[in-house]
Design a protein around this motif. Structure first.
Motif, PDB file in Angstrom:
ATOM      1  N   PRO A 113      -5.949   7.951 -14.343  1.00 18.90           N
ATOM      2  CA  PRO A 113      -5.848   8.493 -15.785  1.00 18.90           C
ATOM      3  C   PRO A 113      -6.445   9.810 -15.867  1.00 18.90           C
ATOM      4  N   ASP A 114      -6.089  10.608 -16.813  1.00 21.61           N
ATOM      5  CA  ASP A 114      -6.670  12.245 -16.844  1.00 21.61           C
ATOM      6  C   ASP A 114      -8.173  11.811 -17.227  1.00 21.61           C
ATOM      7  N   THR A 115      -8.779  12.962 -16.172  1.00 22.27           N
ATOM      8  CA  THR A 115     -10.550  12.879 -16.208  1.00 22.27           C
ATOM      9  C   THR A 115     -10.990  13.274 -17.695  1.00 22.27           C
ATOM     10  N   LEU A 133     -11.830   5.952 -22.221  1.00 24.19           N
ATOM     11  CA  LEU A 133     -11.162   4.707 -21.677  1.00 24.19           C
ATOM     12  C   LEU A 133     -11.665   3.788 -22.561  1.00 24.19           C
ATOM     13  N   ALA A 134     -10.942   2.936 -23.059  1.00 25.10           N
ATOM     14  CA  ALA A 134     -11.495   1.713 -23.701  1.00 25.10           C
ATOM     15  C   ALA A 134     -11.253   0.687 -23.103  1.00 25.10           C
ATOM     16  N   ASP A 171      -8.274  -0.745 -20.700  1.00 26.84           N
ATOM     17  CA  ASP A 171      -6.768  -0.463 -21.536  1.00 26.84           C
ATOM     18  C   ASP A 171      -6.318   0.909 -21.470  1.00 26.84           C
ATOM     19  N   LEU A 172      -5.444   1.180 -20.567  1.00 22.89           N
ATOM     20  CA  LEU A 172      -4.680   2.706 -20.246  1.00 22.89           C
ATOM     21  C   LEU A 172      -3.560   2.774 -21.268  1.00 22.89           C
ATOM     22  N   GLY A 228     -14.405  -8.264 -13.948  1.00 18.97           N
ATOM     23  CA  GLY A 228     -14.348  -7.888 -15.235  1.00 18.97           C
ATOM     24  C   GLY A 228     -15.006  -6.268 -15.482  1.00 18.97           C
ATOM     25  N   VAL A 229     -14.814  -5.757 -16.398  1.00 13.21           N
ATOM     26  CA  VAL A 229     -15.349  -4.358 -16.778  1.00 13.21           C
ATOM     27  C   VAL A 229     -16.048  -4.343 -18.072  1.00 13.21           C
ATOM     28  N   SER A 230     -16.904  -3.425 -18.304  1.00 11.95           N
ATOM     29  CA  SER A 230     -17.454  -3.342 -19.775  1.00 11.95           C
ATOM     30  C   SER A 230     -17.722  -1.886 -19.801  1.00 11.95           C
ATOM     31  N   PRO A 231     -18.081  -1.374 -21.074  1.00  9.54           N
ATOM     32  CA  PRO A 231     -18.273  -0.053 -21.341  1.00  9.54           C
ATOM     33  C   PRO A 231     -19.788  -0.028 -20.888  1.00  9.54           C
TER      34      PRO A 231
END
Lengths: 265, 319
Positions: free
Chosen positions: A13-15, A19-20, A27-28, A229-232
């Motif tokens: 992904p673009d730096t 990212l959500a 979610d890309l 899993g990932v989280s913000p």
């Protein structure tokens, strides 16, 4: 003397993108994808050697989606000679050791004397794929290189890498895998002529079977890492602007709160 | 439950801070034997390592022109891990730490997680690692047969102190005979600048400095206050300062106690690299700059004027 050089790349992904997270996954959807920035330095170093050694062939490799065509064709526009995108659902693209095995199978066919790659993909930042590729090929590697000097007739190189203890100088023999740090060079821009020429250059989309890599070793079953899993990141408490008529007043007040409230000075 | 291996690093005559942090992480993974591996010619660094509560300490003794080689060291580690029954091998996320960790994991086909910032003990343990330079945080488990390889981000975990009991270091001469790439020289940095990744205070500059020459304000501040100098991507790309100082997604991810952003607007890729700092201060002329959204304290003003005042106030306050 002309040589073969391979450049290993990755789509990320673009730096500059936000990212959500949805359902514990990133979610890309709708996020711009780019060549991993460190790969740009890897490619430029190969192209510099091509400029200096007439007849050199630079091949760009990626394990990734066929939709990376635009980004990979741009590598051809910059001066690379041919490109291979290996797109197959049977490859566990999240496993650097698996990706390295696939890349190694294709690299062997190209018979290069050097493989350049970015020092890490700016997504999961493993920093493993290129070094695993060196191991897979049974080659040496030099990592996080900011200065690279090969001697093709002697079959040697020297590479400088920056560490907290100072500049590290590595000397080694070719063939080798070199991972690029930002600052290794200044990547060029594509010329109109290059963009036109890129359309005629060989661009192959390969399936796993065409590389010759062992399917059992590169599939999901071979994964050693399980993502739960990932989280913000945790949100930061809201901050405040320091009041004060004059700048000097504001600075004085800042130092007071840093000492007395935040206790960080 | 296998033992743990910590790969310790010396910088000159001192153990790196991250090496002491590795010992703390080892403790979090349960009460089990810890084998230390180091590669140093410094008796002093060796003595510090020996007091870290280790079961054994193995020194891969370097010699002239043979300071390190990933190929040789990975083979030595593979042997040590097998003989000692290692479950996890821990490395610092440093230049050589990550290099050796990756080569060792590749050589033996091991589970590997880099840049770990959190550990939840258990069987199996869960590890936390920032992804996309910290824009999201991932949780991972390793599977398959031990050993597994982890690199640990500096400045996250507490540094373990040296105890009273020391182990006797065992010297091993790494076999360089089949090595095809070796570290042959180290040029120490001038001026003993503090490393960004281990810094307690970072003073960082962006376009708001106006011109390259104004970085001297930051270096003066850094020297007198004891800070490291950071920079935004914009000014690194302009050539105002070396890339080694860049903070952000294509630079370094840092987490100091105090991060002071001077004339940095706060592009998302910069914020990703410093948002875990304990306290963030932003100085910027533009009140609507994104950096103020994540700063704990903001000063609206010209950083070029604010910096000398800030330095003076801090030195005065410290007496």
């Amino acid at each position: 003397m002309p040589v073969n050089i391979a450049v290993v790349t990755k789509l990320v992904p673009d730096t500059e993108a936000r990212l959500a997270v949805a359902g514990a996954r990133v979610d890309l959807t709708g996020v711009d994808m780019v060549l991993s920035p460190f790969d740009e330095y890897a490619l430029e170093e190969a192209l510099k050697l091509k400029d200096a050694h007439e007849g050199t062939v630079v091949s760009v490799l990626m394990v990734g989606p066929e939709s990376a065509r635009k980004q990979v064709v741009n590598c051809l526009a910059l001066g690379a000679d041919e490109a291979f995108v290996i797109d197959d659902a049977a490859i566990d693209g999240r496993n650097p050791l698996a990706v390295a095995k696939v890349l190694a199978a294709q690299v062997r066919k190209l018979n290069p004397i050097l493989v350049f790659a970015g020092k890490q993909g700016v997504d999961y930042d493993w920093g493993l794929t290129a070094i695993a590729l060196a191991q897979e090929l049974d080659w040496p590697h030099a990592g996080v290189v900011k200065q690279f000097t090969p001697d093709f007739s002697a079959g040697t190189f020297s590479a400088v890498s920056e560490a907290d203890e100072g500049d590290l100088t590595f000397t080694g023999s070719l063939p080798a895998v070199i991972t690029a740090e930002k600052g290794l060079n200044t990547p060029r821009y594509a010329s109109l002529k290059g963009i036109m020429a890129a359309k005629k250059k060989p661009f192959s989309v390969l399936k796993l079977g065409e590389t010759g890599a062992d399917a059992a070793a590169v599939g999901a079953d071979a994964a050693r890492v399980e993502e739960l899993g990932v989280s913000p990141p945790p949100a930061r408490a809201p901050g405040r602007l320091i009041p004060g008529e004059e700048l000097a007043d504001r600075v004085r007040e800042l130092v007071r709160v840093l000492r007395e409230e935040a206790k960080v000075l | 439950m296998g033992k743990l291996l910590v790969y310790l690093e010396a910088k000159g005559d001192s153990l790196k801070k991250v090496s002491r942090e590795l010992r703390t992480v080892a403790g979090m993974l349960g009460d089990r034997g810890v084998v230390g591996v180091i590669s140093t010619a410094s008796e002093s660094a060796l003595a510090q390592a020996a007091k870290l509560g280790l079961e054994r300490l193995i020194n891969l003794a370097p010699s002239a022109g043979k300071l390190y080689a990933a190929e040789a060291y990975a083979r030595e580690l593979a042997r040590i891990m097998e003989a000692a029954g290692i479950a996890y091998a821990l490395f610092g996320q440093t230049n050589l730490g990550r290099d050796l960790a990756a080569r060792t994991a590749s050589l033996c086909g091991l589970g590997y997680l880099s840049d770990v910032t959190g550990v939840e003990a258990g069987e199996p343990a869960v590890f936390v690692k920032p992804l996309y330079a910290g824009k999201v945080i991932g949780r991972f488990r390793l599977r398959g047969e031990p050993p597994q390889v982890l690199t640990i981000r500096p400045n996250i975990f507490a540094a373990a102190d040296s105890g009273d009991n020391a182990v006797v270091a065992e010297a091993v001469a790494p076999d360089f005979s089949a090595v095809r790439c070796a570290l042959t020289g180290i040029t120490a940095k001038a001026g003993g600048l503090i490393d960004l990744r281990e810094a307690t205070i970072i003073i960082s500059g962006g376009r708001g400095l106006g011109e390259a020459g104004n970085f001297k304000l930051l270096f003066e501040f850094a020297e007198k206050v004891g800070a490291a100098v950071g920079a935004s991507r914009a000014v690194v790309d302009e050539g105002w300062i070396e890339h080694a100082h860049q903070v952000g997604q294509t630079g370094k991810t840092v987490n100091p106690v105090l991060y002071i952003a001077c004339g940095i607007s706060g592009a998302i890729q910069h914020l990703a690299g410093m948002q875990t700092s304990k306290c963030i201060v932003a100085i910027n002329t533009n009140e609507s700059a994104p950096i103020f959204k994540i700063a704990d304290y903001g000063i609206v003003g010209d950083c070029r004027e604010a910096l000398p005042l800030l330095l003076q106030e801090i030195l005065q306050a410290r007496g």
